[in-house]
Design a protein around this motif. Sequence first.
Motif, PDB file in Angstrom:
ATOM      1  N   LEU A 108       0.711  -1.320   0.076  1.00 42.51           N
ATOM      2  CA  LEU A 108       0.030  -0.086  -0.063  1.00 42.51           C
ATOM      3  C   LEU A 108       0.809   1.207  -0.165  1.00 42.51           C
ATOM      4  O   LEU A 108       0.596   2.121  -0.657  1.00 42.51           O
ATOM      5  N   GLU A 111       2.450   1.813  -3.389  1.00 46.78           N
ATOM      6  CA  GLU A 111       1.319   2.345  -4.386  1.00 46.78           C
ATOM      7  C   GLU A 111       1.253   3.741  -3.942  1.00 46.78           C
ATOM      8  O   GLU A 111       0.867   4.724  -5.042  1.00 46.78           O
ATOM      9  N   MET A 119       3.532  -9.184  -3.983  1.00 45.26           N
ATOM     10  CA  MET A 119       4.133  -9.708  -2.763  1.00 45.26           C
ATOM     11  C   MET A 119       4.046 -11.263  -2.967  1.00 45.26           C
ATOM     12  O   MET A 119       3.155 -11.963  -3.445  1.00 45.26           O
TER      13      MET A 119
ATOM     14  N   SER B  92      -4.050  -9.841   3.815  1.00 44.72           N
ATOM     15  CA  SER B  92      -2.886  -8.594   4.346  1.00 44.72           C
ATOM     16  C   SER B  92      -2.795  -7.827   2.955  1.00 44.72           C
ATOM     17  O   SER B  92      -2.339  -6.612   3.219  1.00 44.72           O
ATOM     18  N   GLU B  93      -3.561  -8.216   1.966  1.00 44.44           N
ATOM     19  CA  GLU B  93      -3.810  -7.219   0.904  1.00 44.44           C
ATOM     20  C   GLU B  93      -4.416  -6.044   1.319  1.00 44.44           C
ATOM     21  O   GLU B  93      -5.586  -6.120   1.882  1.00 44.44           O
ATOM     22  N   LYS B  94      -4.355  -4.826   0.808  1.00 45.94           N
ATOM     23  CA  LYS B  94      -5.169  -3.574   1.260  1.00 45.94           C
ATOM     24  C   LYS B  94      -5.172  -2.634   0.106  1.00 45.94           C
ATOM     25  O   LYS B  94      -5.504  -1.438   0.276  1.00 45.94           O
ATOM     26  N   THR B  95      -4.619  -2.681  -0.954  1.00 42.18           N
ATOM     27  CA  THR B  95      -4.671  -1.445  -1.900  1.00 42.18           C
ATOM     28  C   THR B  95      -6.149  -1.556  -2.511  1.00 42.18           C
ATOM     29  O   THR B  95      -6.728  -2.549  -2.830  1.00 42.18           O
TER      30      THR B  95
END
Lengths: 170, 165
Positions: A108, A111, A119, B92-95
Amino acid sequence: MLAPSFETSFPPAVTEAATAGIEITLDSILGERPVRVSPAVDAPEGPMLAAIISFIGEMKWSLTLMVTEPVGVALVERFCGLKLPFDGEDMADAIGEIVNVIAGEVTLQLEKRRMRGRMSLPTVVRGQALQLIANRSAASYRVAYRLSFGDFSVRFLAAGTSLFARLPGK
Amino acid sequence: MNLKLNALVVDDSRVMRGMVMETLRKTGLADFHFVEAEDGHDALNKMTANSIHIAFVDWNMPNMTGIDFIRASRAHAMRNDEDPVPMVMVTSEKTMGKIQEALDDAGAEGFISKPFTADEMKRKVAKAVEKALAVQLRKLRLRRDAQIAEAETESKSKLFGRLFG
């Protein structure tokens, strides 16, 4: 300001994103923001765990979180509420999951700085007085942190530097 | 009526599966009965073998990712004209791109980024749990109505038997 002993060949924009990711995540998990300190020259004695996760985007690089037994046990206890033995499988699993959560925040942060970073799955290595030896051509950055229950270190490594020119802040 | 929800928890980390289950229990949103799976393939097998009402799915896993599992599961439901099982990503992804991919493209009902608290979990999964409970309640009512209809038919048939048999 960081101590001059820190390695500085790593792209600053990636370093900023990665350190922000570590600090934000641990603050969120522990309720305590880790404080940067000068990394020790010698590797700590005793058993250690190293959790490695890779990123693929404008460049390929990896983040390695290295913890000693007291720090690992305390970190995992605060993360999942369980006091796990350091030599157990669940401890390695939990440390891997912590680095996975950190990697999500790093992605994040990348970005936000107009970079990408897909990842990998984490890999966890167990050993005594672990040292990460980088190839001479590899760009690397090492940062050490202090928490109320001890110190730990993180290393960023990237093989080959030809792609760095495309990165913001470089 | 006390409904039990069969909840599938899919994560390659055993510790994280334990954390998800413990946090879901703390929310008090439903009486969960948990089934665990280690990756997307394992989850597809467990979906077939168990009557799963809701699933909590990690994204990055070996063999089959969580997003591929959600797509495969929804495609299977569509082919068989079944209600799709509500799925919540716990990752854990958060974009923004990943959130949109999960919610808009794959059809997940919710998205929770790790780490999470019980309050966050409760807020973000409440809709999916309500949907799962509603689907289960509808199925139970249909089953009960079918049983009543069957009992009535049997009773009428016995009555006719006695009168004209």
